[in-house]
Design a protein around this motif. Structure first.
Motif, PDB file in Angstrom:
ATOM      1  N   VAL A  14      31.740  -3.574  42.012  1.00 38.50           N
ATOM      2  CA  VAL A  14      31.135  -2.842  40.832  1.00 38.50           C
ATOM      3  C   VAL A  14      30.552  -1.500  41.437  1.00 38.50           C
ATOM      4  O   VAL A  14      30.098  -1.463  42.602  1.00 38.50           O
ATOM      5  CB  VAL A  14      29.921  -3.677  40.158  1.00 38.50           C
ATOM      6  N   ARG A  15      30.851  -0.402  40.833  1.00 42.97           N
ATOM      7  CA  ARG A  15      30.629   0.674  40.956  1.00 42.97           C
ATOM      8  C   ARG A  15      29.517   1.511  39.906  1.00 42.97           C
ATOM      9  O   ARG A  15      30.094   1.416  38.805  1.00 42.97           O
ATOM     10  CB  ARG A  15      31.682   1.800  41.274  1.00 42.97           C
ATOM     11  N   LEU A  16      28.483   1.857  40.498  1.00 41.28           N
ATOM     12  CA  LEU A  16      27.570   2.647  39.352  1.00 41.28           C
ATOM     13  C   LEU A  16      27.540   4.085  39.691  1.00 41.28           C
ATOM     14  O   LEU A  16      27.697   4.463  40.764  1.00 41.28           O
ATOM     15  CB  LEU A  16      26.016   2.077  40.016  1.00 41.28           C
ATOM     16  N   ARG A  17      27.706   4.699  38.520  1.00 35.00           N
ATOM     17  CA  ARG A  17      28.021   6.033  39.115  1.00 35.00           C
ATOM     18  C   ARG A  17      26.307   6.993  38.670  1.00 35.00           C
ATOM     19  O   ARG A  17      25.712   6.216  38.110  1.00 35.00           O
ATOM     20  CB  ARG A  17      28.886   6.732  37.864  1.00 35.00           C
ATOM     21  N   PRO A  18      26.166   7.996  39.086  1.00 29.85           N
ATOM     22  CA  PRO A  18      24.945   8.768  39.014  1.00 29.85           C
ATOM     23  C   PRO A  18      24.752   9.146  37.510  1.00 29.85           C
ATOM     24  O   PRO A  18      25.660   9.104  36.764  1.00 29.85           O
ATOM     25  CB  PRO A  18      25.283   9.887  39.883  1.00 29.85           C
ATOM     26  N   MET A  19      23.387   9.272  37.222  1.00 30.42           N
ATOM     27  CA  MET A  19      23.299   9.601  35.971  1.00 30.42           C
ATOM     28  C   MET A  19      23.969  10.975  35.686  1.00 30.42           C
ATOM     29  O   MET A  19      23.610  12.126  36.366  1.00 30.42           O
ATOM     30  CB  MET A  19      21.621   9.778  35.808  1.00 30.42           C
ATOM     31  N   THR A  32      33.973   4.074  28.544  1.00 25.58           N
ATOM     32  CA  THR A  32      34.469   5.411  28.822  1.00 25.58           C
ATOM     33  C   THR A  32      33.312   6.202  29.251  1.00 25.58           C
ATOM     34  O   THR A  32      32.147   6.017  29.203  1.00 25.58           O
ATOM     35  CB  THR A  32      34.679   6.016  27.162  1.00 25.58           C
ATOM     36  N   GLY A  33      33.611   7.149  30.245  1.00 25.12           N
ATOM     37  CA  GLY A  33      32.863   8.009  30.997  1.00 25.12           C
ATOM     38  C   GLY A  33      32.062   7.303  32.233  1.00 25.12           C
ATOM     39  O   GLY A  33      31.030   7.567  32.722  1.00 25.12           O
ATOM     40  N   ALA A  34      32.457   6.183  32.381  1.00 22.37           N
ATOM     41  CA  ALA A  34      31.890   5.318  33.580  1.00 22.37           C
ATOM     42  C   ALA A  34      32.243   5.601  34.833  1.00 22.37           C
ATOM     43  O   ALA A  34      31.461   5.075  35.748  1.00 22.37           O
ATOM     44  CB  ALA A  34      32.119   3.694  33.196  1.00 22.37           C
ATOM     45  N   GLY A  35      33.128   6.487  34.946  1.00 21.41           N
ATOM     46  CA  GLY A  35      33.523   6.599  36.251  1.00 21.41           C
ATOM     47  C   GLY A  35      34.861   6.184  36.941  1.00 21.41           C
ATOM     48  O   GLY A  35      35.099   6.285  38.085  1.00 21.41           O
ATOM     49  N   LYS A  36      35.978   5.589  35.827  1.00 22.55           N
ATOM     50  CA  LYS A  36      37.045   5.122  36.498  1.00 22.55           C
ATOM     51  C   LYS A  36      38.045   6.097  37.032  1.00 22.55           C
ATOM     52  O   LYS A  36      38.581   5.867  38.144  1.00 22.55           O
ATOM     53  CB  LYS A  36      37.797   4.414  35.174  1.00 22.55           C
ATOM     54  N   THR A  37      38.075   7.220  35.998  1.00 21.92           N
ATOM     55  CA  THR A  37      39.129   8.180  36.655  1.00 21.92           C
ATOM     56  C   THR A  37      38.649   8.817  37.988  1.00 21.92           C
ATOM     57  O   THR A  37      39.383   9.181  39.076  1.00 21.92           O
ATOM     58  CB  THR A  37      39.199   9.161  35.527  1.00 21.92           C
ATOM     59  N   SER A  96      37.915  12.639  28.864  1.00 20.04           N
ATOM     60  CA  SER A  96      38.251  11.208  28.749  1.00 20.04           C
ATOM     61  C   SER A  96      39.868  10.879  28.678  1.00 20.04           C
ATOM     62  O   SER A  96      40.600  11.481  28.121  1.00 20.04           O
ATOM     63  CB  SER A  96      37.984  10.827  27.164  1.00 20.04           C
ATOM     64  N   SER A  97      40.208   9.815  29.511  1.00 17.21           N
ATOM     65  CA  SER A  97      41.371   9.526  29.590  1.00 17.21           C
ATOM     66  C   SER A  97      41.945   8.729  28.315  1.00 17.21           C
ATOM     67  O   SER A  97      41.186   7.595  28.411  1.00 17.21           O
ATOM     68  CB  SER A  97      41.958   8.679  30.989  1.00 17.21           C
ATOM     69  N   ARG A  98      42.956   9.040  27.604  1.00 20.58           N
ATOM     70  CA  ARG A  98      43.274   8.208  26.508  1.00 20.58           C
ATOM     71  C   ARG A  98      44.088   7.167  26.639  1.00 20.58           C
ATOM     72  O   ARG A  98      44.846   6.590  25.701  1.00 20.58           O
ATOM     73  CB  ARG A  98      43.591   9.109  25.394  1.00 20.58           C
ATOM     74  N   LEU A 145      42.507   2.318  33.862  1.00 22.07           N
ATOM     75  CA  LEU A 145      42.471   2.092  32.454  1.00 22.07           C
ATOM     76  C   LEU A 145      41.721   2.906  31.768  1.00 22.07           C
ATOM     77  O   LEU A 145      40.910   3.725  32.293  1.00 22.07           O
ATOM     78  CB  LEU A 145      41.631   0.550  32.250  1.00 22.07           C
ATOM     79  N   ALA A 146      42.308   3.188  30.617  1.00 25.11           N
ATOM     80  CA  ALA A 146      41.312   4.087  29.354  1.00 25.11           C
ATOM     81  C   ALA A 146      40.129   3.285  29.281  1.00 25.11           C
ATOM     82  O   ALA A 146      39.806   1.868  29.716  1.00 25.11           O
ATOM     83  CB  ALA A 146      42.207   4.200  28.265  1.00 25.11           C
ATOM     84  N   GLY A 147      39.012   3.828  28.713  1.00 22.66           N
ATOM     85  CA  GLY A 147      37.987   3.346  28.682  1.00 22.66           C
ATOM     86  C   GLY A 147      37.835   2.355  27.568  1.00 22.66           C
ATOM     87  O   GLY A 147      38.036   2.901  26.427  1.00 22.66           O
TER      88      GLY A 147
END
Ligand SMILES: Nc1ncnc2c1ncn2[C@@H]1O[C@H](COP(=O)(O)OP(=O)(O)OP(=O)(O)O)[C@@H](O)[C@H]1O
Length: 804
Positions: free
Chosen positions: A214-219, A303-308, A412-414, A446-448
């Protein structure tokens, strides 16, 4: 134990002093034994050790003072320091200390000094020495976002050597992620073995477990501006605590916090670098791919969680894809001097359930399944020779990738993007044959997963969102099915799951990185992501060294196998379809029957059991069936109804004819019986005449009737349950005749019964006797008719003609 050794050394010194008086010696002996006792006891605590050490220290100090100033030789020190001071150096002093005699201080004195230090004591606090890896692991401070709280009571964070940390991270249940190797530091091959072993062991030897990180992104800036709070806490680089804050309007739960706890193979706090993520999650997969095994890494999250960011990264902070390619070429360069490694690359996306080639965009690609798994027919495979070349291709592909700004993410990656790197390695085996090993590394962004409101409700975005969600739903269904060990895994539900078939259920080392946002505004999405990540931990992929078995492919055999497999699959699917259609038809038939005309339905409901049972089997077969599939149009409905009416009419006619035949048969039978009775009567009359005075005896039914039971006689308990005519004896027609009458069984095993009134007082006349068969025939016809109705084929088995 170092303490006891030192103590002994001190006592030896004391004993060696020739100037020691008798009293002192005796006291020393006493102290010695006391100390020895204390040291022997393993349960003496820290206090006792401190006592001994303090004593030692005092002795040494006295000795040094005595050396400096002989006048102060027997003076007590005026102050003391905290006992923990120079704890470790005391041993040295002891070793280097003077050998001169010094009087040991009484223990009580030392204790007093320790307990009540003088006000002039200088306090020095000493940080304990850095602990070993194990101790450091046990004492990791619980801090927010993985930060360490370093205090007086906690050890300083230590830098565990990368090898040790790596082993810890992959080989044990506790898996703090490791520091990346500096520069081109070669990853120890043993480390790769460790992750492989671990995966193998978890998978029970036959497969490997999916590793989940699990990876947590910064605020984000926007989130901060919106006043969101952090709802995720990562502890021990492994445990994730999720807290749900009650909203201001939620009065019932205003003061209550709901939390959830998850544990993963490793969890990365927001401060984790891209390198750390790469080396913990993917580096070993790259190594395994070079050995001919398959590996997959996919990022999953809202979406926006930091996958890309995790997969691609930025120019300054390249992500897993870039780092993996670089690492791969580095490793190839290190080990391949003869240029035996071939690297092929493909990059595709799944957008709105269509597969597109990102390296040479064109028409959508079709997915096909062959012996290598699911392949996109016509997908470009680029032969790559260097990292730069791959980087250029990657960039080109990313430019072709569908990204759009949404409310949740500006870039956002669609689509779901899959980068596949195939490494073919040719080696000579023991028999000098060239064997090629192929390893495939799939890196998937993956897309979000998203809520429509969170992204955009209006335009094409909503359609994209629906498709993304559909494919992710299909992915979760596959995860569920795999976890539950189901036979059928619904890979075909979406293009994404078809492409991920290898990674999820094939011979593959798979890593899942779940990306989450810290914001409490994304609590739902984060919880969802963590839930699926937690579920994915239980998936076991197949054994990874299947590559060995396909070294020498026998194309014909493979094709035959594939054909068989496909045929089997086709058959299963057809059967499934047929079952479903049958169910559907049954439901439709019921509906149709219910909605058809009341007379017809009533008639059919009344008559349907009778014809089906009464008619011969062939006839029943011919009966029009609702399941024949011809009753769904109005014309076919009418036709079906007409047919039913015709059929019913025919049945009635048949029944009437049957009844007529039976009537004739029974009339004949009755006539025969009457003749027989008449003849008997005549014979009886003759006999009576010949007997003269003999008693004329006519056999009547009354004479055959049993005598009434005497009053007061007990009846059987079953008497209470008999029919209303218990007193009347049930007799057949033949009971009134003589012993040569045909038995009841002659009528095809069926008993023909009639009830005779018990009230016949006198014997009936001959005329009456003749009337009886007629009366009986009425009763006989009834059961025959009933039998005709309830037993198929009865009509063919007519009662045999009664012979005298
Ligand atoms: N670990 C991180 N450190 C710094 N910034 C990050 C990190 N993770 C994500 N971000 C930033 O957060 C934003 C959203 O990240 P990203 O585009 O990777 O999300 P995503 O999960 O791919 O979203 P989508 O599914 O919509 O494509 C980006 O601006 C990215 O730079």
């Amino acid at each position: 134990m170092p303490v006891s050794t030192r103590s002994k050394a001190v006592f030896n010194q004391v004993q060696d002093d020739p100037n020691q008086g008798q009293t002192t010696r005796a006291r020393n002996d006493q102290e010695e034994s006391q100390m020895a006792n204390q040291m022997r006891n393993p349960h003496h605590g820290l206090k006792e050790k401190m006592k001994a050490l303090t004593l030692l220290y005092e002795q040494q100090k006295q000795a040094s003072n005595a050396l400096k100033n002989p006048a102060l030789k027997h003076e007590e020190p005026r102050f003391s320091t905290h006992p923990s001071i120079d704890l470790l150096s005391s041993g040295k002093r002891e070793d280097n200390g003077p050998k001169e005699s010094k009087e040991p201080r009484p223990i009580s004195h030392v204790m007093r000094e320790n307990v009540m230090p003088s006000s002039t004591v200088t306090r020095n606090f000493v940080m304990p020495q850095p602990l070993g890896a194990e101790e450091a692991k046990e004492n990791v401070a619980v801090g927010h976002g993985g930060d360490q709280i370093v205090g007086l009571s906690c050890p300083r964070k230590t830098n565990v050597s990368s090898t040790v940390a790596r082993k810890l991270s992959m080989g044990s249940s506790v898996m703090p992620f490791s520091e990346p190797p500096r520069g081109n530091q070669k990853v120890n091959e043993q480390e790769v073995e460790t992750i492989t072993e671990r995966q193998g062991s978890v998978g029970g030897g036959n497969g490997s477990r999916i590793l989940v990180f699990v990876r947590l992104r910064p605020m984000g800036k926007r989130e901060r501006e919106a006043g969101s709070r952090c709802c995720v806490r990562i502890v021990n680089k492994r445990d994730v605590y999720l807290t749900e804050f009650a909203t201001e309007n939620d009065y019932l739960r205003l003061k209550r916090l709901r939390g959830r706890h998850f544990t993963f193979d490793a969890s990365f706090p927001d401060s984790t670098t891209q390198q750390e993520v790469y080396f913990t999650t993917t580096a070993e997969l790259v190594e395994a791919v070079l050995q001919g095994k398959n590996g997959s890494v996919f990022c999953y999250g809202a979406t926006g969680a930091g996958k890309t960011y995790t997969m691609l990264g930025t120019v300054e902070n390249p992500g897993v894809m870039v780092l993996a390619i670089k690492d791969l070429f580095n490793k190839i360069r290190q080990r391949s001097f003869d240029g035996n490694h071939l690297v092929h690359l493909s990059y595709l996306e799944v957008y709105n359930e269509t597969v597109r080639d990102l390296l040479s965009p064109g028409r959508p690609l079709v997915l096909r399944e062959d012996k290598n798994g699911i392949v996109a027919a016509g997908l470009t495979q680029y032969r790559a020779y260097s990292t730069d070349e791959v980087m250029a291709l990657l960039q080109q592909g990313n430019q072709n990738r569908t990204t759009e700004p949404t409310r949740a993410n500006e870039t956002s990656s669609r689509s779901h993007a899959i980068l596949q790197v195939m490494i073919e390695y040719k080696v000579k085996d023991a028999a000098n044959n060239i064997v090629s090993r192929v390893g495939k590394l799939s890196l998937i962004d993956l897309a979000g997963s998203e809520r429509a409101l969170a992204t955009d409700q209006r335009t094409l975005r909503s359609l994209e969102g629906a498709n993304i969600n559909r494919s992710l739903l299909a992915l979760s269904s596959c995860i569920n099915a795999l976890v539950e060990g189901k036979k059928h895994i619904p890979y075909r539900n979406s293009k994404l799951t078809q492409l991920l078939k290898d990674s999820l259920g094939g011979a593959c080392n798979t890593v899942m990185i779940a990306n989450i946002s810290p914001s409490n505004l994304s609590f739902g999405e984060t919880q969802n992501t963590l839930h699926w990540a937690d579920r994915a931990k239980e998936i076991r992929t197949k054994a990874c060294d299947a590559n060995e078995e396909i070294q020498v492919p026998d194309s014909e055999t493979d094709q035959a196998k594939l054909l068989l497999e496909l045929q089997r699959e086709n058959r299963d699917l057809r059967m499934q379809l047929a079952r479903q259609q049958q169910k559907l038809l049954a439901v439709q038939a019921q509906t149709l029957a219910a909605s058809s005309s009341p007379t017809l339905s009533t008639a059919s409901s009344l008559l349907s059991p009778a014809p089906s049972s009464a008619l011969p089997h062939e006839k029943r077969k011919q009966r029009p069936s609702f399941l024949a599939g011809t009753c769904f149009t109005p014309e076919s409905k009418k036709k079906g109804a007409d047919e039913t009416v015709r059929y019913l009419r025919k049945t009635v006619k048949e029944l009437e004819a049957e009844i007529g035949r039976m009537k004739k048969d029974h009339a004949l039978e009755i006539k025969q019986k009457d003749d027989f009775i008449l003849e008997l009567s005549r014979k009886g009359a003759k006999l009576a005449g010949a007997g003269g005075e003999g008693v004329r005896r006519i056999v009547t039914r009354a004479s055959l009737r049993p005598k009434k039971a005497p009053e007061g006689e007990l009846k059987s308990p079953s008497h209470r349950f008999t029919s209303p005519q218990p007193t009347a004896k049930k007799r057949s027609f033949w009971d009134i005749t003589t012993a040569n009458s045909p038995s009841v069984a002659t009528l095809n095993g069926r008993k023909t019964r009639s009830y005779i009134s018990s009230e016949c007082a006198a014997a009936p006349s001959m005329l009456l006797q003749l009337a009886y068969p007629c009366f009986w025939s009425m009763f006989l016809l009834g059961p025959h008719l009933i039998n005709y109705i309830i037993q198929p084929g009865f009509a063919r088995q007519r009662p045999a003609t009664v012979k005298r």
